[in-house]
Motif scaffolding. Structure first.
Motif, mmCIF file in Angstrom:
data_model
loop_
_atom_site.group_PDB
_atom_site.id
_atom_site.type_symbol
_atom_site.label_atom_id
_atom_site.label_comp_id
_atom_site.label_asym_id
_atom_site.label_seq_id
_atom_site.Cartn_x
_atom_site.Cartn_y
_atom_site.Cartn_z
ATOM 1 N N ILE A 129 169.843 99.519 30.196
ATOM 2 C CA ILE A 129 169.887 100.338 31.412
ATOM 3 C C ILE A 129 171.056 101.312 31.339
ATOM 4 C CG2 ILE A 129 170.364 100.295 33.894
ATOM 5 C CD1 ILE A 129 168.704 97.738 34.075
ATOM 6 N N VAL B 30 162.966 105.764 29.006
ATOM 7 C CA VAL B 30 162.989 104.385 28.527
ATOM 8 C C VAL B 30 162.214 104.265 27.215
ATOM 9 C CG1 VAL B 30 162.340 102.010 29.057
ATOM 10 C CG2 VAL B 30 163.264 103.465 30.845
ATOM 11 N N MET C 49 163.972 103.719 36.542
ATOM 12 C CA MET C 49 164.701 104.176 35.379
ATOM 13 C C MET C 49 164.551 105.682 35.193
ATOM 14 S SD MET C 49 166.333 101.641 34.130
ATOM 15 C CE MET C 49 166.841 102.451 32.614
#
Length: 254
Positions: A97, A107, A190
């Motif tokens: 993260i 990601v 994300m």
């Protein structure tokens, strides 16, 4: 083009600035890029689409615009407050993260990262072509901030993969979202951190082309791309370090 004024630009942006801010922000950036060429060619005396000291006097910054469709993007101030949720980065979830935030990457690019993609001497992470969303046939170079390098040096090597997430394991990749939301107590995603980065860049005078290249976005039309072959690595290096410093404003060490 010499007749285009700041007010003309505002007349285009104002109707959509509050309701479709992401589109409006991108449009402003494109206009700034086009007008920059016109200024350099002597077709315009100044750039009417500049943000700092110009449009920012009339329009609220993107981070202040409440867009119901983009609540998943965490504002920078909240990120600065929530960064402690990922500290110390002692497990793979926190590590991936943080690395994704610090590199403003997707990601799908960061989670399957490999150790052999890291150039320690030059502090560069090379995303291979097969993980490039823009489908270009060469690696995308990501300059690594001091904080990103510190994070990587603290990760124990357990094989070729930095975060032990294989590119073919889609489930592992997308399971980060519920983990992120549980850790922060928010609805953040994300991918939303890329929007956080883009807003920060716009508010801090980062040239649109440089900011877009940080996000691995294609900039300009085919003609512009033909002339603009540089990936602006060193300019992006300064930006990514400033971004990391902003993220860790309240914490000087990982």
């Amino acid at each position: 083009m010499s007749e285009i004024s700041r007010q003309d630009v505002l007349d285009v942006l104002k109707p959509i600035w509050m309701t479709r801010n992401e589109t409006a922000s991108r449009l402003r950036g494109r206009l700034e890029n086009i007008f920059a060429y016109a200024v350099s060619d002597g077709l315009m005396a100044y750039n009417p689409a500049l943000w700092r000291g110009n449009l920012d006097r009339e329009l609220p910054p993107p981070s202040k615009v409440q867009n119901a469709g983009h609540l998943e993007a965490m504002p920078l101030k909240e990120l600065q407050e929530k960064i402690h949720c990922f500290l110390p980065p002692k497990n793979r979830t926190r590590q991936v993260i943080l690395f994704t935030i610090l590199t403003a990457s997707r990601v799908g690019e960061s989670a399957p990262a490999r150790w052999d993609e890291i150039d320690w001497e030059n502090k560069i992470w090379s995303v291979p072509p097969e993980r490039r969303k823009d489908q270009k046939k060469y690696p995308h170079r990501v300059p690594l901030s001091r904080q990103a390098i510190e994070l990587l040096k603290g990760i124990e090597r357990k094989g070729d993969l930095i975060f032990c997430i294989d590119a073919s394991n889609q489930g592992s990749k997308y399971s980060l979202r519920p983990l992120l939301q549980r850790m922060t107590g928010t609805k953040a995603t994300m991918h939303g951190f890329r929007s956080t980065f883009r807003d920060w860049a716009a508010e801090n005078g980062v040239p649109d082309t440089v900011a877009e290249k940080c996000l691995m976005h294609t900039t300009g039309n085919a003609v512009v791309q033909a002339y603009q072959r540089s990936d602006l690595l060193e300019q992006r290096r300064e930006v990514m370090q400033a971004w990391a410093d902003a993220v860790f404003e309240k914490y000087k060490e990982l």
